[in-house]
Design a protein around this motif. Structure first.
Motif, PDB file in Angstrom:
ATOM      1  N   GLU A 116      20.852 -24.475  -6.859  1.00  0.00           N
ATOM      2  CA  GLU A 116      21.803 -23.529  -7.430  1.00  0.00           C
ATOM      3  C   GLU A 116      21.362 -22.988  -8.792  1.00  0.00           C
ATOM      4  OE1 GLU A 116      23.747 -25.840  -4.326  1.00  0.00           O
ATOM      5  OE2 GLU A 116      22.574 -26.421  -6.094  1.00  0.00           O
ATOM      6  N   TRP A 121      18.499 -17.910  -5.934  1.00  0.00           N
ATOM      7  CA  TRP A 121      19.018 -18.753  -4.859  1.00  0.00           C
ATOM      8  C   TRP A 121      20.021 -18.010  -3.975  1.00  0.00           C
ATOM      9  CZ3 TRP A 121      17.965 -22.381  -1.745  1.00  0.00           C
ATOM     10  CH2 TRP A 121      18.950 -23.073  -1.051  1.00  0.00           C
ATOM     11  N   GLU A 122      20.938 -17.274  -4.582  1.00  0.00           N
ATOM     12  CA  GLU A 122      21.925 -16.542  -3.782  1.00  0.00           C
ATOM     13  C   GLU A 122      21.246 -15.497  -2.898  1.00  0.00           C
ATOM     14  OE1 GLU A 122      25.127 -17.196  -3.397  1.00  0.00           O
ATOM     15  OE2 GLU A 122      24.827 -18.932  -4.709  1.00  0.00           O
ATOM     16  N   LYS A 125      19.550 -17.387  -0.051  1.00  0.00           N
ATOM     17  CA  LYS A 125      20.565 -17.802   0.924  1.00  0.00           C
ATOM     18  C   LYS A 125      20.940 -16.640   1.839  1.00  0.00           C
ATOM     19  CE  LYS A 125      24.218 -19.845  -0.624  1.00  0.00           C
ATOM     20  NZ  LYS A 125      25.331 -20.195  -1.537  1.00  0.00           N
ATOM     21  N   MET A 128      18.139 -16.191   4.293  1.00  0.00           N
ATOM     22  CA  MET A 128      18.120 -17.241   5.308  1.00  0.00           C
ATOM     23  C   MET A 128      19.249 -17.055   6.320  1.00  0.00           C
ATOM     24  SD  MET A 128      16.827 -20.751   3.405  1.00  0.00           S
ATOM     25  CE  MET A 128      18.029 -20.766   2.067  1.00  0.00           C
ATOM     26  N   GLU A 129      20.414 -16.614   5.868  1.00  0.00           N
ATOM     27  CA  GLU A 129      21.505 -16.346   6.797  1.00  0.00           C
ATOM     28  C   GLU A 129      21.186 -15.148   7.686  1.00  0.00           C
ATOM     29  OE1 GLU A 129      24.644 -17.811   7.550  1.00  0.00           O
ATOM     30  OE2 GLU A 129      23.411 -19.404   6.673  1.00  0.00           O
ATOM     31  N   ALA A 147      14.488 -26.132   0.805  1.00  0.00           N
ATOM     32  CA  ALA A 147      15.610 -25.197   0.698  1.00  0.00           C
ATOM     33  C   ALA A 147      16.283 -24.997   2.046  1.00  0.00           C
ATOM     34  CB  ALA A 147      15.118 -23.863   0.142  1.00  0.00           C
ATOM     35  N   TYR A 150      18.288 -28.016   3.041  1.00  0.00           N
ATOM     36  CA  TYR A 150      19.511 -28.078   2.238  1.00  0.00           C
ATOM     37  C   TYR A 150      20.528 -27.034   2.703  1.00  0.00           C
ATOM     38  CZ  TYR A 150      22.478 -27.888  -1.954  1.00  0.00           C
ATOM     39  OH  TYR A 150      23.537 -27.901  -2.823  1.00  0.00           O
ATOM     40  N   HIS A 151      20.068 -25.802   2.869  1.00  0.00           N
ATOM     41  CA  HIS A 151      20.984 -24.711   3.211  1.00  0.00           C
ATOM     42  C   HIS A 151      21.511 -24.825   4.635  1.00  0.00           C
ATOM     43  CE1 HIS A 151      22.805 -20.757   3.344  1.00  0.00           C
ATOM     44  NE2 HIS A 151      22.094 -20.463   4.411  1.00  0.00           N
ATOM     45  N   HIS A 152      20.629 -25.067   5.581  1.00  0.00           N
ATOM     46  CA  HIS A 152      21.029 -25.063   6.994  1.00  0.00           C
ATOM     47  C   HIS A 152      21.602 -26.400   7.463  1.00  0.00           C
ATOM     48  CE1 HIS A 152      19.389 -21.106   7.701  1.00  0.00           C
ATOM     49  NE2 HIS A 152      18.177 -21.472   7.350  1.00  0.00           N
TER      50      HIS A 152
END
Length: 302
Positions: A116, A121-122, A125, A128-129, A147, A150-152
């Motif tokens: 974060e 990072w945003e 994200k 990645m989405e 990353a 962590y994210h998924h």
């Protein structure tokens, strides 16, 4: 078939001298063929070197590959010229309406920060989405692998007592999985990072599968069971001297770096290290392009 890149890209001349089969974009337009469209999110500071390393591996394939380089809009790189970025890179906003057959997200020197805290990072994200619906298969390298985990999957990272740097042996599991088809039971690969990920945490997640780990139970190749995400915690793409350059760089900064393990002969930093992972690096990328990109991607995205 060749990899298609702009003739003006610095990597073009380097790869041409290495006899890597490449084609400039002008010639590629004359061929009646549907290339694989790969987008590379290059987060590494020395972008030109990373471009060459990845293009070298993507070019060792019978498939025609068209590469798009992506940079973050929320972070200004201080180690590459703006003219290079403007000429060869796009931002997510410019490509978000497109679909890609494959994506590579590189590592980044931000491991000691929480995710974060990273200023892009945003944006990452969001990328990645977006990749869930606009990319067939995504390969995440080093920090990007952490990353993605962590994210998924909600699996965090932890700081190591000392930097993990060197060339380490890895053992293969699930050898019938196509990503590591043809791998030796034990193989070498470079690592360069300050953080790690729990092997037990990954194994406890029934959405993930560990395909290779170091002899110290450090996960190296992880794949999601839906085959959408591939996480490589090391640097198969590194040149023979990349770890040496990192060591000398950190030494000049007065950081008292540890000597990369199993890398310099007799730990003599004046000796030229050998590349002992090249064949498996090429095999991994060829398997990825063939089995997870080419075989899975639709001929026409709808």
């Amino acid at each position: 078939m060749p990899i298609t890149i702009p003739r003006q890209l610095p990597a073009h001349g380097i790869l041409e001298k290495e006899n890597v089969f490449i084609m400039d974009t002008v010639r590629a337009t004359t061929q009646d063929i549907r290339p694989l469209n790969i987008v590379i999110v290059n987060l590494m500071p020395e972008k030109e070197r990373t471009e060459t390393q990845l293009l070298r591996l993507l070019g060792n394939s019978p498939l025609q590959v068209l590469v798009t380089f992506l940079r973050t809009a929320t972070h200004d790189s201080k180690t590459v010229s703006k003219s290079h970025l403007n000429q060869f890179y796009q931002t997510f906003h410019a490509i978000k309406h497109k679909r890609f057959d494959g994506m590579i997200i590189t590592g980044a020197p931000v491991e000691l920060m929480s995710f974060e805290e990273v200023n892009y990072w945003e944006e990452l994200k969001l990328i990645m989405e977006w990749s869930k619906t606009h990319v067939t298969s995504v390969m995440h390298i080093c920090w990007a692998a952490q990353a993605a985990l962590y994210h998924h999957y909600g699996i965090g990272k932890f700081t190591l007592p000392t930097k993990c740097t060197g060339v380490f042996p890895h053992s293969v599991s699930h050898s019938t999985v196509e990503l590591i088809r043809g791998f030796d039971d034990e193989f070498l690969a470079p690592h360069s990072r300050y953080t790690g990920t729990s092997l037990a945490a990954i194994q406890a997640d029934d959405r993930l599968m560990v395909l290779a780990a170091t002899n110290n139970d450090d996960p190296f190749i992880v794949i999601s069971k839906d085959e959408k995400h591939i996480m490589i915690t090391g640097h198969f793409e590194y040149d023979h001297d990349t770890l040496a350059k990192e060591y000398q760089r950190d030494k000049k900064k007065g950081l008292d770096p540890v000597i990369p393990k199993n890398y310099f002969a007799n730990d003599d930093t004046k000796k030229t290290p050998l590349n002992r992972w090249r064949s498996h690096a090429h095999l991994l990328f060829s398997n990825w392009l063939n089995y997870y990109v080419y075989q899975e991607t639709p001929y026409e995205w709808k």
